[in-house]
Design a protein around this motif. Sequence first.
Motif: not given
Length: 156
Positions: A78-107
């Motif tokens: 109802k609320e969201f259009k979902v996109v699941k982003i594979d980060v591999g072993r913290f070596n994939k799509h890090l550019d997207i992570d960076t754009v949004y403030g590094n949400p994966i930094k703490k896990g």
Amino acid sequence: MLKKSLTLLILLTSLLAQAEIPAYDEAANAREDVKQALIEARKTQKSVLLVFGANWCKDCRALDSALKSAKNTALIGKEFKVVKIDVGRFNKHLDIDTVYGNPIKKGIPAVVVLAPDQRVLYVTRAGELANAREMSEDGVYAFFHDIVQKAAGQAG
């Protein structure tokens, strides 16, 4: 011989049917997926939920499983259009992570909620979902319901 082959075929088919479908498409073009989700969000006025994770991550798989419960599916759908982003072993799509403030930094799993106009409405910053294995389906629901409330307060 035919009976053995048929038995083997049935066994293999059964095993394949039981094989877990990966939560994250490791071959997906995440940048294109985000772009398309934002286009769709503008049409539907839904927020975009980016879920960062990986198939090796037990908490990511636990969150994915919890999100498939009827109650959570209804809320998320109802609320969201979902996109699941594979980060591999913290070596994939890090550019997207960076754009949004590094949400994966703490896990992982980690999430970002975007308004249809691309404004960031919510970001996990402290590993809020990194213990998803310990969250019940109701706990996951409460987490995302709270995000919806926070995002609604910022959407205007």
